[in-house]
Design a protein around this motif. Structure first.
Motif, PDB file in Angstrom:
ATOM      1  N   ASP A   1      59.211  35.068  34.721  1.00 26.14           N
ATOM      2  CA  ASP A   1      58.132  35.878  35.640  1.00 26.14           C
ATOM      3  C   ASP A   1      56.738  36.022  34.885  1.00 26.14           C
ATOM      4  OD1 ASP A   1      60.703  38.507  36.067  1.00 26.14           O
ATOM      5  OD2 ASP A   1      60.180  36.601  37.259  1.00 26.14           O
ATOM      6  N   SER A   2      56.659  35.586  33.637  1.00 28.22           N
ATOM      7  CA  SER A   2      55.449  35.701  32.803  1.00 28.22           C
ATOM      8  C   SER A   2      54.447  34.790  33.330  1.00 28.22           C
ATOM      9  CB  SER A   2      55.812  35.681  31.458  1.00 28.22           C
ATOM     10  OG  SER A   2      56.406  34.358  31.073  1.00 28.22           O
ATOM     11  N   VAL A   3      54.984  33.462  33.964  1.00 28.30           N
ATOM     12  CA  VAL A   3      53.948  32.523  34.207  1.00 28.30           C
ATOM     13  C   VAL A   3      53.827  32.355  35.887  1.00 28.30           C
ATOM     14  CG1 VAL A   3      54.694  31.358  32.051  1.00 28.30           C
ATOM     15  CG2 VAL A   3      55.766  30.583  34.174  1.00 28.30           C
ATOM     16  N   LYS A   4      54.547  33.006  36.334  1.00 26.75           N
ATOM     17  CA  LYS A   4      54.644  32.904  38.101  1.00 26.75           C
ATOM     18  C   LYS A   4      53.230  32.988  38.624  1.00 26.75           C
ATOM     19  CE  LYS A   4      59.428  33.946  39.318  1.00 26.75           C
ATOM     20  NZ  LYS A   4      60.434  35.220  40.094  1.00 26.75           N
ATOM     21  N   GLY A   5      52.808  32.256  39.532  1.00 26.67           N
ATOM     22  CA  GLY A   5      51.617  32.157  39.996  1.00 26.67           C
ATOM     23  C   GLY A   5      50.505  31.530  39.300  1.00 26.67           C
TER      24      GLY A   5
ATOM     25  N   LEU B   1      45.122  30.676  31.502  1.00 30.29           N
ATOM     26  CA  LEU B   1      45.980  30.739  30.240  1.00 30.29           C
ATOM     27  C   LEU B   1      45.622  31.856  29.475  1.00 30.29           C
ATOM     28  CD1 LEU B   1      46.210  27.060  29.311  1.00 30.29           C
ATOM     29  CD2 LEU B   1      48.096  28.556  29.464  1.00 30.29           C
ATOM     30  N   LYS B   2      46.616  32.511  29.129  1.00 33.67           N
ATOM     31  CA  LYS B   2      46.382  33.984  28.253  1.00 33.67           C
ATOM     32  C   LYS B   2      46.788  33.729  26.768  1.00 33.67           C
ATOM     33  CE  LYS B   2      47.990  36.476  32.283  1.00 33.67           C
ATOM     34  NZ  LYS B   2      49.079  37.542  32.724  1.00 33.67           N
ATOM     35  N   PRO B   3      46.127  34.341  25.834  1.00 35.16           N
ATOM     36  CA  PRO B   3      46.574  34.281  24.170  1.00 35.16           C
ATOM     37  C   PRO B   3      48.260  34.401  24.015  1.00 35.16           C
ATOM     38  CG  PRO B   3      44.631  35.627  24.688  1.00 35.16           C
ATOM     39  CD  PRO B   3      45.258  35.309  25.917  1.00 35.16           C
ATOM     40  N   GLU B   4      48.918  35.042  24.955  1.00 33.05           N
ATOM     41  CA  GLU B   4      50.328  35.448  24.851  1.00 33.05           C
ATOM     42  C   GLU B   4      50.901  34.138  25.368  1.00 33.05           C
ATOM     43  OE1 GLU B   4      48.071  37.422  26.366  1.00 33.05           O
ATOM     44  OE2 GLU B   4      49.196  38.271  28.306  1.00 33.05           O
TER      45      GLU B   4
ATOM     46  N   VAL C   1      50.397  24.461  22.101  1.00 29.90           N
ATOM     47  CA  VAL C   1      49.304  24.826  22.948  1.00 29.90           C
ATOM     48  C   VAL C   1      48.637  26.350  22.343  1.00 29.90           C
ATOM     49  CG1 VAL C   1      48.970  25.986  25.382  1.00 29.90           C
ATOM     50  CG2 VAL C   1      50.049  24.063  25.132  1.00 29.90           C
ATOM     51  N   THR C   2      47.164  26.461  22.124  1.00 32.53           N
ATOM     52  CA  THR C   2      46.816  27.331  21.647  1.00 32.53           C
ATOM     53  C   THR C   2      45.497  28.128  22.633  1.00 32.53           C
ATOM     54  OG1 THR C   2      47.055  26.797  19.442  1.00 32.53           O
ATOM     55  CG2 THR C   2      45.402  28.459  19.828  1.00 32.53           C
ATOM     56  N   VAL C   3      45.915  29.509  23.126  1.00 36.50           N
ATOM     57  CA  VAL C   3      44.861  30.007  23.945  1.00 36.50           C
ATOM     58  C   VAL C   3      44.017  30.884  22.954  1.00 36.50           C
ATOM     59  CG1 VAL C   3      44.452  31.109  25.946  1.00 36.50           C
ATOM     60  CG2 VAL C   3      46.288  29.569  25.710  1.00 36.50           C
ATOM     61  N   SER C   4      42.731  30.903  22.854  1.00 36.42           N
ATOM     62  CA  SER C   4      41.991  31.841  22.106  1.00 36.42           C
ATOM     63  C   SER C   4      41.389  32.821  23.088  1.00 36.42           C
ATOM     64  CB  SER C   4      40.824  30.964  21.393  1.00 36.42           C
ATOM     65  OG  SER C   4      40.187  30.419  22.335  1.00 36.42           O
ATOM     66  N   SER C   5      41.250  33.876  22.515  1.00 36.57           N
ATOM     67  CA  SER C   5      40.595  35.377  23.263  1.00 36.57           C
ATOM     68  C   SER C   5      39.108  35.323  23.038  1.00 36.57           C
ATOM     69  CB  SER C   5      41.614  36.437  22.727  1.00 36.57           C
ATOM     70  OG  SER C   5      40.942  36.632  21.551  1.00 36.57           O
TER      71      SER C   5
END
Length: 124
Positions: free
Chosen positions: A61-65, A85-88, A120-124
């Motif tokens: 659910d957290s990645v749908k769409g 992409l999100k930091p989470e 994978v690292t997503v920075s805010s």
């Protein structure tokens, strides 16, 4: 069966990455494929899965769409396109292959073979 994941990196929030997982050692269409991830201090979580011929898929659910899983059986490769992409989403991402299940498993235990993981690292 050997799995080699690639494509991880550092990206800003809202950006995109495409992960690839190349398989060798057996007919690729023999197995269902999935991507899992594990963030620091957290358990392993399925992100997405795809059936042997790409006819069925599953998404957390957290990645749908935002994420799309696909496969190219001629190239023995499964992909995970990650958008917005999100930091989470920061985690080590692993590809996995399931040779024996008739249906697409959404948890880790049925998966027989695992890649080495890509960060994978997503920075805010």
């Amino acid at each position: 069966v050997q799995l080699q994941a690639s494509g991880g990196g550092v990206v800003q929030a809202g950006g995109s990455l495409r992960l690839s997982c190349a398989a060798s050692g057996r007919t690729f269409s023999d197995y269902n494929m999935a991507w899992f991830r594990q963030a620091p201090g957290q358990g392993q979580q399925i992100v997405a899965g795809i059936g042997r011929y790409g006819w069925n898929t599953y998404y957390a659910d957290s990645v749908k769409g935002r994420f799309t899983i696909s496969r190219d059986n001629a190239k023995n490769t499964v992909y995970l396109q990650m958008n917005s992409l999100k930091p989470e989403d920061t985690a080590v991402y692993y590809c996995a292959a399931d040779l024996s299940s008739n249906s697409l498993a959404t948890f880790a235990r049925p998966y027989d073979y695992w890649g080495q993981g890509t960060q994978v690292t997503v920075s805010s």
